[in-house]
Design an enzyme around this catalytic site. Structure first.
Site, short mmCIF file in Angstrom:
data_model
loop_
_atom_site.label_atom_id
_atom_site.label_comp_id
_atom_site.label_asym_id
_atom_site.label_seq_id
_atom_site.Cartn_x
_atom_site.Cartn_y
_atom_site.Cartn_z
N HIS A 77 44.21 54.61 28.05
CA HIS A 77 44.56 53.79 29.21
C HIS A 77 45.45 52.60 28.88
CE1 HIS A 77 41.74 56.31 31.26
NE2 HIS A 77 41.85 55.63 32.39
N LYS A 134 33.52 49.92 39.61
CA LYS A 134 34.73 49.10 39.55
C LYS A 134 35.44 49.13 40.90
CE LYS A 134 36.23 49.55 34.76
NZ LYS A 134 37.41 49.86 33.95
N GLU A 173 31.49 46.59 31.40
CA GLU A 173 32.59 46.85 30.48
C GLU A 173 32.66 45.81 29.36
OE1 GLU A 173 36.53 46.98 32.21
OE2 GLU A 173 36.82 48.86 31.18
N HIS A 217 48.32 58.41 38.19
CA HIS A 217 47.47 57.82 37.17
C HIS A 217 47.03 58.88 36.17
CE1 HIS A 217 44.73 55.05 35.28
NE2 HIS A 217 43.70 55.82 35.53
N ARG A 235 31.55 50.58 27.14
CA ARG A 235 32.34 51.13 28.23
C ARG A 235 33.83 51.18 27.92
NH1 ARG A 235 30.97 49.90 34.53
NH2 ARG A 235 32.80 50.81 35.45
N ASN A 280 38.32 53.81 28.26
CA ASN A 280 39.73 53.46 28.39
C ASN A 280 40.61 54.20 27.39
OD1 ASN A 280 39.27 51.61 30.49
ND2 ASN A 280 38.62 50.09 29.00
#
Lengths: 369, 369
Positions: free
Chosen positions: A248, A143, A237, A265, A241, A245
């Site tokens: 997230h 990413k 994703e 983060h 995937r 997250n």
């Protein structure tokens, strides 16, 4: 009449992820793959200062090292910064064999990766992650991205690196806060796929891992294994995937509401996992919240002041890029190691989870103060 | 000590290229693959005006079509325009299933493709090429890009579309010049891989193909076959794909020197092929130059005035992105259908080729005037 031809392109990206104390020989091996006397080195400004020896040992592998210092901090993930770096690269007349080394944390990797993927449709990219967070998370999986006023990481590409080489000794120069924030993602891997990580860490003060290199290395390897297993099976994703997250969707809402850079983060993911744990339990899970929550003090070592209302957080979620067209989708747990994706159309439930999360944070602050 | 893990990601992109008069049923089939009520339509401003029926029939497939008009012309391939479109997309709160239809010529496809590849790390992209050039060339192969002050297409990605659907009837609304400029690439396919194309066209006035739809369609299919055969074997332009750049190193120098938009890409490629033919013969080829040069009048229907010196053109080549670190690399021919890549370190030879090309253009102007 319509005539049709079927086209099939196949692309396979193979790369090494190496973790350890002596990265140079591996970097040398990689550098020899590209027949180039030049290379770009995108280096976080703090790393350039604090780890000048590491940087110099790598740049010394080239006759013409071209170093660019990226101002430390999330605000560098901007279109302006991207454009400046693209122009910088092009001003050195590169051919497509000139590799890009991204040396730093998540910001350097995301931004540097986006630059590498868009200059001349892609230069070879080598990640040298120097933070715990970047080693276990952002450097793996291809990413790249920058931020946009509409949200975090909304502009970017999927672009696989040619190698990820993680110098563990670089972690020694991190501040406590920087080091510890990596555990946001580490605890996440424990929660979604490898609960032993949670058990091993439950008897430890997270900051002591810094001096316990062998334990740290084994934890890091476990995390990388979880992530690569998932990423290999789902490069773009689409589905599987998504479980990466976990926490997230909540974390991005916090980051967006507080403003980028006001909370790390890792810290945001950590709080997001507290929220995701509450949601999981609302949906019927039986998970021991202590395994996550007992690290509150380590994760929030610099203190925390989240003066946000549940209403603001719910509203911030409306533009998260992982949502589907019709409702919000969340990664939740049946139990540790058994994640699933749940679409939540009932916005009242999310409101309730946020309210409970904010209350929980207050309790934890008192409990671990 | 360094611990290593090997990661291998595989990605296979499969898509349909459909060419013909009735594109709608195929577009409908594609649209049903993405569970989305919304779709983005990036449409060239001329196409929006001249082919409103086509555009409306496609947008009608969606409950919420979101149309963006791209100002016609090469100057739209700018970072400013890219940023504006990215922001436009994000302002509509898309999820990752919202497809992007790029309806127009090469500019729309390159720019729209770059936007699609970078918004949220990639939205599904469907090309609806409406110019001959875009049908046979730019819509196929996954190249996206915008221009940079340092050169053409220097910023972009490799990003495969989900489908390419070419409505041949759209060609009827093109001006003579726009239609004919597509033959720059068509003649190129003939030169590098399918010399029958050159033979078939040698007995024709190119402009008559517009009314000879069956011949046009068969030529177009031949070109698409050449390009897809190459692209499938070399997705990222590492080697084989370079032969598609026959004439292009020269063409880019002309475009750069004249300024983008002063000469069409097809015309530049055509002149580039005259130059590449001269270079090929300098290096020992025996090719009939007439097969290319006899179309001078059709290709230059709008007249041409190349007031440039060989010196300027040589200097413009120094930043072409297809060059290698050490010298200029050119695609040249042994004979038609037998291309190879040659590195030329002798800059005098290139100077000589440019001088001969400029002289040749003057001769052809007189001969076919």
């Amino acid at each position: 009449m319509l005539d049709k031809q079927q086209v099939r392109t196949q692309q396979s990206d193979e790369y090494i992820i190496a973790v350890g104390d002596e990265p140079l020989s591996e970097i040398q091996k990689i550098s020899s793959l590209y027949n180039s006397t030049k290379a770009f080195f995108f280096v976080d400004s703090n790393v350039l200062e604090l780890q000048s020896e590491l940087v110099e040992s790598i740049t010394a592998l080239y006759d013409e090292p071209i170093v660019y210092s990226i101002p430390a901090g999330e605000s560098s993930k901007s279109t302006q910064q991207w454009m400046e770096m693209v122009t910088f690269c092009l001003s050195h007349n590169p051919d497509r064999n000139v590799p890009v080394y991204a040396i730093g944390g998540g910001v350097t990797g995301d931004l540097g990766g986006f630059v590498a993927s868009t200059v001349m449709r892609g230069l070879p990219l080598i990640h040298i992650p120097t933070t715990l967070l970047a080693i276990v998370d952002s450097s793996i999986g291809g990413k790249t991205g920058i931020n946009h006023p509409a949200g975090k990481n909304l502009v970017g590409t999927f672009y696989q690196p040619k190698a990820v080489i993680a110098p563990l000794n670089a972690l020694l120069t991190l501040s406590d806060e920087e080091f510890l924030c990596g555990f946001g993602e580490i605890l996440k891997y424990g929660a979604i796929a490898d609960p032993d990580i949670l058990t091993i860490l439950s008897t430890r003060d997270l900051s002591e891992l810094r001096d316990n290199t062998s334990l740290l290395k084994s934890i890091v390897q476990r995390c990388i294994k979880v992530k690569t297993d998932i990423v290999i099976r789902d490069t773009k994703e689409s589905n599987l995937r998504m479980i990466l997250n976990y926490g997230h969707t909540f974390a991005h809402a916090i980051e967006k509401q507080l403003g980028y850079g006001k909370i790390s983060h890792g810290q945001a993911v950590y709080i997001g996992m507290i929220a995701a744990g509450i949601l999981s339990r609302e949906l019927g899970a039986t998970i021991k919240e202590e395994l996550i929550e007992q690290h509150f003090n380590s994760m929030m070592i610099s203190g925390i002041d989240i003066a946000i209302t549940p209403e603001q957080l719910v509203s911030a979620m409306q533009t998260d890029k992982k949502r589907s067209a019709t409702g919000l989708r969340f990664v939740v747990l049946k139990q540790y190691g058994r994640p699933y994706v749940e679409q939540v159309d009932d916005i009242e439930l999310i409101y309730k989870v946020w309210a409970a999360t904010l209350t929980k944070i207050k309790e934890l602050k008192l409990q671990y103060a």
